[in-house]
Scaffold this motif. Sequence first.
Motif, PDB file in Angstrom:
ATOM      1  N   LEU A  44      -6.773   6.973   5.775  1.00 16.68           N
ATOM      2  CA  LEU A  44      -6.983   5.565   5.376  1.00 16.68           C
ATOM      3  C   LEU A  44      -6.060   4.685   6.211  1.00 16.68           C
ATOM      4  O   LEU A  44      -6.425   3.652   6.710  1.00 16.68           O
ATOM      5  CB  LEU A  44      -7.050   5.173   4.058  1.00 16.68           C
TER       6      LEU A  44
ATOM      7  N   ARG B  28      -5.908  12.079   2.736  1.00 17.02           N
ATOM      8  CA  ARG B  28      -6.949  11.221   2.597  1.00 17.02           C
ATOM      9  C   ARG B  28      -6.077  10.048   2.904  1.00 17.02           C
ATOM     10  O   ARG B  28      -7.008   9.029   3.464  1.00 17.02           O
ATOM     11  CB  ARG B  28      -7.600  11.595   1.384  1.00 17.02           C
ATOM     12  N   GLU B  29      -5.075   9.603   2.055  1.00 13.89           N
ATOM     13  CA  GLU B  29      -4.442   8.141   2.387  1.00 13.89           C
ATOM     14  C   GLU B  29      -3.932   8.169   3.680  1.00 13.89           C
ATOM     15  O   GLU B  29      -3.811   6.968   4.331  1.00 13.89           O
ATOM     16  CB  GLU B  29      -3.448   8.414   1.298  1.00 13.89           C
TER      17      GLU B  29
ATOM     18  N   PHE C 118       0.933   3.968  -2.958  1.00 10.61           N
ATOM     19  CA  PHE C 118       0.343   5.446  -2.763  1.00 10.61           C
ATOM     20  C   PHE C 118       1.414   6.383  -3.189  1.00 10.61           C
ATOM     21  O   PHE C 118       1.348   7.293  -4.032  1.00 10.61           O
ATOM     22  CB  PHE C 118       0.036   5.674  -1.236  1.00 10.61           C
TER      23      PHE C 118
ATOM     24  N   ILE D 160       0.795  -1.142   0.102  1.00 12.05           N
ATOM     25  CA  ILE D 160      -0.220  -0.157  -0.112  1.00 12.05           C
ATOM     26  C   ILE D 160       1.019   1.144   0.088  1.00 12.05           C
ATOM     27  O   ILE D 160       0.631   2.233  -0.559  1.00 12.05           O
ATOM     28  CB  ILE D 160      -0.776  -0.113   1.220  1.00 12.05           C
TER      29      ILE D 160
ATOM     30  N   VAL E  86       2.133  10.782   0.103  1.00 13.30           N
ATOM     31  CA  VAL E  86       1.021  10.193   0.517  1.00 13.30           C
ATOM     32  C   VAL E  86       0.282  11.492   1.232  1.00 13.30           C
ATOM     33  O   VAL E  86       0.559  12.145   2.091  1.00 13.30           O
ATOM     34  CB  VAL E  86       1.315   9.365   1.959  1.00 13.30           C
ATOM     35  N   ASP E  87      -1.215  11.863   0.503  1.00  8.59           N
ATOM     36  CA  ASP E  87      -1.841  12.750   1.081  1.00  8.59           C
ATOM     37  C   ASP E  87      -2.814  12.646   2.612  1.00  8.59           C
ATOM     38  O   ASP E  87      -2.585  11.695   2.839  1.00  8.59           O
ATOM     39  CB  ASP E  87      -2.757  13.460  -0.134  1.00  8.59           C
TER      40      ASP E  87
END
Length: 317
Positions: free
Chosen positions: A301, A297-298, A287, A283, A294-295
Amino acid sequence: MISGLMIFGGLALLAFGGDGLVRGSVGIANRLKLSPMFVGLVLVGFGTSAPELATSVQAQLSGSPDVAVGNVVGSNTANILLILGIGALIRPILAVREALLRDGLALSLVTVAAITFLFHSPLPAIWGAALIGLLLGYIGLSYVLDRRRGDRAGALHEAEAASASAPENIGLAILFFAGGLVGVLVGARLLVTGAIDIAGAMGVPEAIIGLTLVAIGTSLPELAATIAAALRRQGDVAFGNVIGSNIFNAAGILGAAALVRPLEIPGRILGEDIWIMLAATAILILFAFTGQRVDRREGALLLALYAGYIIWLSASA
């Protein structure tokens, strides 16, 4: 009560000891005029992984391989899902393309190699030496490429060295190093002893204690470094810290634990947790490659996935 105090004291000593070890090592290296790339790649990477190393080796010496292996697998998972997730929430974390292509590939290869070796339980010293050889090969190749090409991957390692806030006085640097080393060694012993006692008293498998309490505790230096880098708008340094730490953990620490004595691998870790670690690594690479960052939102998550993992571990305990 006593076991809880031992764990709390051990975590505190590991956190402060790891930070002191990094600052002292970098300060001494700067006085010796070692290359900033070498300092960032080797000394900072090793220093932030020192708590995991001391804890896993201490667990092996204490006859608790479940804690030793769980610490490494849990730390690598926590570094990606928990620590990088927190850093991305503070500020989106950029991924330097050159470093991602090389170090991200190295992390993938080392992770797959470590998982393959773990299925040869008990892991003998020869395989432990092979893992350490992989780590040394990565360090050597990275250093040569950094010096030869002078690209942004090399600049990233130099930035990691600069982020250590090392003392300029050689006497103070030696004091930081010595104090940090003592703190890490004593902290590891307290943490392992307290964790084993609590696992026995509560009837919780030692592997789960290693995957959670011990793993998160030994990852505190990476957490501090990631938060500091994110606040300073040095997301690339935060990204490099996590990748470098996971490479050191998977190759160097598992290898060192196997050199102490043949390393027994818990069945539940082989059946479940190493695949969580592998999925987290995949992951992270996905990303970073898809958006070169890696923003937030990520990051959210990643944190949600880690919360789900901890809930699942608690239920299985």
